[in-house]
Design an enzyme around this catalytic site. Sequence first.
Site, PDB file in Angstrom:
ATOM      1  N   GLN A  15       0.815  -1.225   0.000  1.00  0.00           N
ATOM      2  CA  GLN A  15       0.000   0.000   0.000  1.00  0.00           C
ATOM      3  C   GLN A  15       0.852   1.280   0.000  1.00  0.00           C
ATOM      4  O   GLN A  15       0.471   2.262  -0.643  1.00  0.00           O
ATOM      5  CB  GLN A  15      -1.020  -0.010   1.131  1.00  0.00           C
ATOM      6  CG  GLN A  15      -0.449  -0.282   2.513  1.00  0.00           C
ATOM      7  CD  GLN A  15      -1.308   0.318   3.615  1.00  0.00           C
ATOM      8  OE1 GLN A  15      -2.363   0.887   3.360  1.00  0.00           O
ATOM      9  NE2 GLN A  15      -0.852   0.201   4.847  1.00  0.00           N
ATOM     10  N   CYS A  17       3.716   1.704  -1.442  1.00  0.00           N
ATOM     11  CA  CYS A  17       4.270   1.886  -2.802  1.00  0.00           C
ATOM     12  C   CYS A  17       3.219   2.327  -3.807  1.00  0.00           C
ATOM     13  O   CYS A  17       3.551   2.983  -4.794  1.00  0.00           O
ATOM     14  CB  CYS A  17       4.979   0.617  -3.254  1.00  0.00           C
ATOM     15  SG  CYS A  17       6.525   0.415  -2.360  1.00  0.00           S
ATOM     16  N   ARG A  92       2.761  -3.668  10.607  1.00  0.00           N
ATOM     17  CA  ARG A  92       2.242  -3.848  11.958  1.00  0.00           C
ATOM     18  C   ARG A  92       0.714  -3.831  11.909  1.00  0.00           C
ATOM     19  O   ARG A  92       0.123  -2.925  11.318  1.00  0.00           O
ATOM     20  CB  ARG A  92       2.747  -2.674  12.792  1.00  0.00           C
ATOM     21  CG  ARG A  92       2.435  -2.752  14.231  1.00  0.00           C
ATOM     22  CD  ARG A  92       3.083  -1.595  14.970  1.00  0.00           C
ATOM     23  NE  ARG A  92       2.713  -0.300  14.402  1.00  0.00           N
ATOM     24  CZ  ARG A  92       3.018   0.864  14.964  1.00  0.00           C
ATOM     25  NH1 ARG A  92       3.732   0.900  16.061  1.00  0.00           N
ATOM     26  NH2 ARG A  92       2.648   1.999  14.408  1.00  0.00           N
ATOM     27  N   ARG A  98       6.077  -2.625  17.637  1.00  0.00           N
ATOM     28  CA  ARG A  98       7.157  -2.823  16.669  1.00  0.00           C
ATOM     29  C   ARG A  98       8.059  -4.002  17.022  1.00  0.00           C
ATOM     30  O   ARG A  98       8.553  -4.700  16.147  1.00  0.00           O
ATOM     31  CB  ARG A  98       7.991  -1.552  16.574  1.00  0.00           C
ATOM     32  CG  ARG A  98       7.339  -0.487  15.735  1.00  0.00           C
ATOM     33  CD  ARG A  98       8.069   0.804  15.838  1.00  0.00           C
ATOM     34  NE  ARG A  98       9.396   0.713  15.261  1.00  0.00           N
ATOM     35  CZ  ARG A  98      10.469   0.385  15.944  1.00  0.00           C
ATOM     36  NH1 ARG A  98      10.385   0.103  17.224  1.00  0.00           N
ATOM     37  NH2 ARG A  98      11.627   0.339  15.349  1.00  0.00           N
ATOM     38  N   ASN A 105      10.960  -9.532  10.461  1.00  0.00           N
ATOM     39  CA  ASN A 105      11.477  -8.639   9.422  1.00  0.00           C
ATOM     40  C   ASN A 105      12.999  -8.558   9.359  1.00  0.00           C
ATOM     41  O   ASN A 105      13.562  -8.257   8.307  1.00  0.00           O
ATOM     42  CB  ASN A 105      10.863  -7.247   9.586  1.00  0.00           C
ATOM     43  CG  ASN A 105       9.415  -7.221   9.087  1.00  0.00           C
ATOM     44  OD1 ASN A 105       9.019  -8.083   8.300  1.00  0.00           O
ATOM     45  ND2 ASN A 105       8.638  -6.269   9.541  1.00  0.00           N
ATOM     46  N   VAL A 129      12.363   1.686   5.403  1.00  0.00           N
ATOM     47  CA  VAL A 129      11.023   2.079   5.851  1.00  0.00           C
ATOM     48  C   VAL A 129      10.376   0.942   6.652  1.00  0.00           C
ATOM     49  O   VAL A 129       9.729   1.161   7.673  1.00  0.00           O
ATOM     50  CB  VAL A 129      10.143   2.432   4.633  1.00  0.00           C
ATOM     51  CG1 VAL A 129       8.744   2.857   5.071  1.00  0.00           C
ATOM     52  CG2 VAL A 129      10.807   3.519   3.790  1.00  0.00           C
ATOM     53  N   ASN A 131       9.428  -1.745   9.148  1.00  0.00           N
ATOM     54  CA  ASN A 131       9.711  -1.724  10.586  1.00  0.00           C
ATOM     55  C   ASN A 131      10.228  -3.042  11.134  1.00  0.00           C
ATOM     56  O   ASN A 131       9.878  -4.089  10.610  1.00  0.00           O
ATOM     57  CB  ASN A 131       8.430  -1.323  11.325  1.00  0.00           C
ATOM     58  CG  ASN A 131       8.236   0.170  11.284  1.00  0.00           C
ATOM     59  OD1 ASN A 131       9.197   0.913  11.465  1.00  0.00           O
ATOM     60  ND2 ASN A 131       7.010   0.611  11.038  1.00  0.00           N
ATOM     61  N   ASP A 159       7.572  11.012  11.144  1.00  0.00           N
ATOM     62  CA  ASP A 159       7.429  11.520  12.519  1.00  0.00           C
ATOM     63  C   ASP A 159       7.687  13.033  12.548  1.00  0.00           C
ATOM     64  O   ASP A 159       6.977  13.783  13.224  1.00  0.00           O
ATOM     65  CB  ASP A 159       8.419  10.797  13.444  1.00  0.00           C
ATOM     66  CG  ASP A 159       8.306   9.292  13.291  1.00  0.00           C
ATOM     67  OD1 ASP A 159       7.229   8.757  13.558  1.00  0.00           O
ATOM     68  OD2 ASP A 159       9.289   8.655  12.858  1.00  0.00           O
ATOM     69  N   HIS A 187      12.520   5.180  15.488  1.00  0.00           N
ATOM     70  CA  HIS A 187      11.154   5.328  14.946  1.00  0.00           C
ATOM     71  C   HIS A 187      10.258   4.334  15.685  1.00  0.00           C
ATOM     72  O   HIS A 187       9.990   3.238  15.206  1.00  0.00           O
ATOM     73  CB  HIS A 187      11.133   5.056  13.440  1.00  0.00           C
ATOM     74  CG  HIS A 187       9.730   4.900  12.910  1.00  0.00           C
ATOM     75  ND1 HIS A 187       8.839   5.946  12.836  1.00  0.00           N
ATOM     76  CD2 HIS A 187       9.053   3.820  12.456  1.00  0.00           C
ATOM     77  CE1 HIS A 187       7.688   5.509  12.360  1.00  0.00           C
ATOM     78  NE2 HIS A 187       7.783   4.229  12.131  1.00  0.00           N
TER      79      HIS A 187
HETATM   80  P1  NAX Z   1       2.051  -3.789   2.795  1.00  0.00           P
HETATM   81  O1  NAX Z   1       1.825  -5.062   3.513  1.00  0.00           O
HETATM   82  O2  NAX Z   1       0.899  -3.143   2.104  1.00  0.00           O
HETATM   83  O3  NAX Z   1       3.187  -3.991   1.721  1.00  0.00           O
HETATM   84  C1  NAX Z   1       4.389  -4.610   2.021  1.00  0.00           C
HETATM   85  C2  NAX Z   1       4.813  -5.350   0.800  1.00  0.00           C
HETATM   86  O4  NAX Z   1       6.108  -5.873   1.045  1.00  0.00           O
HETATM   87  C3  NAX Z   1       3.901  -6.539   0.443  1.00  0.00           C
HETATM   88  O5  NAX Z   1       3.441  -6.389  -0.883  1.00  0.00           O
HETATM   89  C4  NAX Z   1       4.823  -7.749   0.599  1.00  0.00           C
HETATM   90  O6  NAX Z   1       4.550  -8.745  -0.367  1.00  0.00           O
HETATM   91  C5  NAX Z   1       6.189  -7.116   0.381  1.00  0.00           C
HETATM   92  N1  NAX Z   1       7.311  -7.872   0.914  1.00  0.00           N
HETATM   93  C6  NAX Z   1       7.351  -8.632   2.028  1.00  0.00           C
HETATM   94  N2  NAX Z   1       8.560  -9.208   2.138  1.00  0.00           N
HETATM   95  C7  NAX Z   1       9.297  -8.791   1.097  1.00  0.00           C
HETATM   96  C8  NAX Z   1      10.621  -9.068   0.663  1.00  0.00           C
HETATM   97  N3  NAX Z   1      11.416  -9.888   1.351  1.00  0.00           N
HETATM   98  N4  NAX Z   1      11.056  -8.475  -0.471  1.00  0.00           N
HETATM   99  C9  NAX Z   1      10.252  -7.661  -1.160  1.00  0.00           C
HETATM  100  N5  NAX Z   1       8.978  -7.378  -0.818  1.00  0.00           N
HETATM  101  C10 NAX Z   1       8.508  -7.933   0.309  1.00  0.00           C
HETATM  102  O7  NAX Z   1       2.736  -2.794   3.844  1.00  0.00           O
HETATM  103  P2  NAX Z   1       2.909  -1.214   3.765  1.00  0.00           P
HETATM  104  O8  NAX Z   1       1.736  -0.580   4.410  1.00  0.00           O
HETATM  105  O9  NAX Z   1       3.277  -0.826   2.385  1.00  0.00           O
HETATM  106  O10 NAX Z   1       4.121  -0.995   4.799  1.00  0.00           O
HETATM  107  C11 NAX Z   1       5.425  -1.447   4.536  1.00  0.00           C
HETATM  108  C12 NAX Z   1       6.310  -1.267   5.751  1.00  0.00           C
HETATM  109  O11 NAX Z   1       6.426   0.101   6.116  1.00  0.00           O
HETATM  110  C13 NAX Z   1       5.816  -1.977   7.015  1.00  0.00           C
HETATM  111  O12 NAX Z   1       6.913  -2.635   7.632  1.00  0.00           O
HETATM  112  C14 NAX Z   1       5.358  -0.840   7.893  1.00  0.00           C
HETATM  113  O13 NAX Z   1       5.412  -1.167   9.274  1.00  0.00           O
HETATM  114  C15 NAX Z   1       6.356   0.216   7.526  1.00  0.00           C
HETATM  115  N6  NAX Z   1       6.046   1.599   7.881  1.00  0.00           N
HETATM  116  C16 NAX Z   1       7.066   2.393   8.278  1.00  0.00           C
HETATM  117  C17 NAX Z   1       6.906   3.730   8.549  1.00  0.00           C
HETATM  118  C18 NAX Z   1       8.061   4.599   8.945  1.00  0.00           C
HETATM  119  O14 NAX Z   1       7.845   5.782   9.213  1.00  0.00           O
HETATM  120  N7  NAX Z   1       9.302   4.117   9.038  1.00  0.00           N
HETATM  121  C19 NAX Z   1       5.558   4.352   8.492  1.00  0.00           C
HETATM  122  C20 NAX Z   1       4.585   3.582   7.652  1.00  0.00           C
HETATM  123  C21 NAX Z   1       4.680   2.086   7.774  1.00  0.00           C
HETATM  124  O15 NAX Z   1       4.001   1.691   8.945  1.00  0.00           O
END
Ligand code: NAX
Length: 325
Positions: A15, A17, A92, A98, A105, A129, A131, A159, A187
Amino acid sequence: MKEPVRVTVTGAAGQICYSLLFRIASGEMLGKDQPVILNLLEITPALKVCEAVAMELNDCAFPLVKDVVVTDDPAVAFKDAKIGLMVGAKPRGPGMERKDLIADNGKIFSSLGKVIDDVADKDIRICVVGNPANTNAYILAANAPSINQRNITALTRLDHNRAIYQLAEKSGSDIADVKKMTIWGNHSVTQVPDISFTEINGANAADKVDATWAKEEFIPTVAKRGAAVIAARGASSAASAANAILDHMRDWCLGSESGDWVSMAVPSDGSYGVEKGLIYSYPVVCKDGDYEIVQALEVSDFIKGKMVESETELKEERDTVSDLL
Ligand code: NAX
């Protein structure tokens, strides 16, 4: 026309991306004169959705996009990449902290680190990005020793932006007038949003809001904003996260605004007494494609105490992933 820059984005079917890729393609990250090649990495079960995202990217006919590559092979995705946006991870869910995510992860980032070490440009700029972002960046760095370690960073710009909004709202100010916000640390809920040095229209922000609000409401509201979005939306922040990723990378590559600074989690050089090497969020100024940690800020005892708590949490996270380092 400039040479295209190869940008690798992991988790490209997710989501965040879906908000991120189209804005990179339109030039909002690297500039309207910078062509890009987009390498989209996904796990095999998500490839079909990723192909659909690529179809839509192509259907936008963005003049800056020279190629879109969809792959489940990290060695293909990161070959000669100059920018790595490490979004792919398990998000999450409701009620999860986290720390629950570390075990799941961390493994992703150790294996991607090794591939990046082998095939990417040695000066690849990385923004983690997924977590727990800081610790994942630490794991990636440990597994990619030949990569310029300074360039392995994690996202705390969301943040930072959340903190600017809260302060502008509370003080009745225009967002554009708020400068020099700071996020220290991890974070996570231990992050330290700090308005001590923040200016509103050039005046000290701390004089414009109640000190109790700044300590007791502002800090937890910003730190728990991600959980509040999950509670309201049933899914984690996506568009605002994508926006923050663009801000992070655009400012790093093209420079932050003069008279302001931004927050980035970067490898500590020992500044402010933080253990060297930890990926710790600092105020930084970006210039000429690089960043410098803002020095010599007089941090209050209250903030210093919180900074140490966040550093301690990062050390604990690191200790739980020692097998991946
Ligand atoms: P989604 O679950 O919508 O998308 C994650 C995608 O990553 C999925 O399509 C999955 O198939 C893919 N994926 C999983 N393992 C993989 C791998 N080994 N290689 C390539 N792709 C892989 O999650 P989304 O909402 O897009 O969030 C992604 C990450 O951002 C999560 O870990 C989330 O916790 C983190 N966030 C970090 C933030 C920050 O400020 N640092 C804020 C937003 C978000 O919560």
